[in-house]
Design an enzyme around this catalytic site. Sequence first.
Site: not given
Length: 551
Positions: A222, A224, A229
């Site tokens: 889950h 995110k 870079d």
Amino acid sequence: MIRTDACHYNRKLIWLQCCFAAPMPWRRIVYSVYTLPIAGVFTRRSDRLFRTRDVRRGSSVLMLVPRHTEAQGADGGLHARFKWMAEHVPAFRVPGTHVHILTSPDQFYQAMKARIKTAKRRVVMASLYLGTGPLEQDLVDCMEEALERSQEDGEAPDLKVSVLLDYLRGSRGQVNSRTMLLPLIRRFTSQMRVSLYHTPDLRGLLRLLIPQRFNETIGVQHIKVYLFDDSVIISGANLSDSYFTNRQDRYALLENCAEVADFFSELVGAVGDVSLQLQPDDSVHMLDGAVHPYKGNRADFSSSANKRIMEVIDAARARQRILSAPEDSEDERAGERGEGDENVWVFPLVQMKPLGIRVDEQITRRLLTDAGPDATLFLTSGYFNLTQIYMGLVLWGGAVYRILTASPEANGFFRAKGVIGAIPAAYTHIARQFYSKVRQLGQQERVHLHEYHRPQWTFHAKGLWYYLRGQERPCLTLIGSPNFGYRSVQRDLEAQIAIVTKNQEVQAQLQEEQEMLYMRSSEVSGTTFERDDHHVPLWVKLVMPLIKNFF
């Protein structure tokens, strides 16, 4: 009288802390005997002492608050108040000018596309899944263009693209996340990596019997994190069209923050190492020597995964101990005062209970425990289902809470087909039970529940804003994937960051974000749950005790 009530408050906090320190079986026993309604009978009068009026008047009763709130007031040094986090996780100092709080799905989407196109060394993306619509295809096309450009620049292309998704969610249906990414894997095999995490808790007969979509309730990847870079976006948003258009979430962009980016790149890489690797022929296999998540031994998989991931956290902390300046140095004192350039502290928090990693849970517990009458907390969750421990800390604490969750029509499952369509009603039932406890304990003036409303939009934002007494802007925020519920704590892999700062520009961004979300909400009252749009079918009420821990 004041002394007696303050002692009640002290004893409640001490009792809560002892419960949390005890083994899980003892906690269950205590909760079964000492229920919230019974606690309310004994504590209602003392709780009233710490309501908003007393907090804002600066009542003399605050002098009797326990040591951890008394010694850490607004004048006691902001970093000193939260410095204990560094005992558990790395603490990165970054320039305030490099912190940007995005406020809309389109900003989030455009920021990702622009940075993918200009990436030179790495693109790292961790999400629950990648959608299959035109907007998601545009994102994949941006990756393809970046990889093509890197090959044109020389014989040894430097750009690497790594994508971490959940195996179950990413494999759902005939057209899915895997099929979206297969062309890139086939064309850029040496530069492209797609890892699919599979929970070790779904195995054997259980894995054979539970159908697609419902099997995701057992546990998913889950996290995110979107990294380009040395810049990184921490969010709760997935890679899907609604999250790019009309699904409200939160997004923190840390621009050119190499140490933070390195940490999250290594974290995602570590989870990827213990995940299934997608092959050009759409098959999957584990890295050589890795324990299989559902075919191998459960304990062996969790142990090896824990070791690999904790290596990242421990190594980052070790580097900081070696490289950081002495605590009493001039630049440290400048940062403490909010002066100088690097005046924002970023603490990465990771929660992976199936793998034995519970850092985020520990940090969140202490934040809520330490939040006394000198604090106001704004807490949001797209899926409001507080754990018993978090609920106890909110209901029995001294801080003022304003909790924001989705209204039934702003829930992502509103009008979904089949039994899934009953999920908004299930969350409405949970919210009603919580609100009833607030009223039963006489906490309506200290604990407020709000619902988010916005036509044609859904609400998925989660996190926390922490205000000290007398301050108009937050000094701390939590932002990332956790929802403060049972799934986030017990079943899924989660990550977020705590941002601590006195930087006025960063605080202003956080304040603007908080106001933007809450201005579209209405406060829940006793009549809210009597309305037709808050009706909960009887069968939902009956099954909720059985399924609540899967939300």
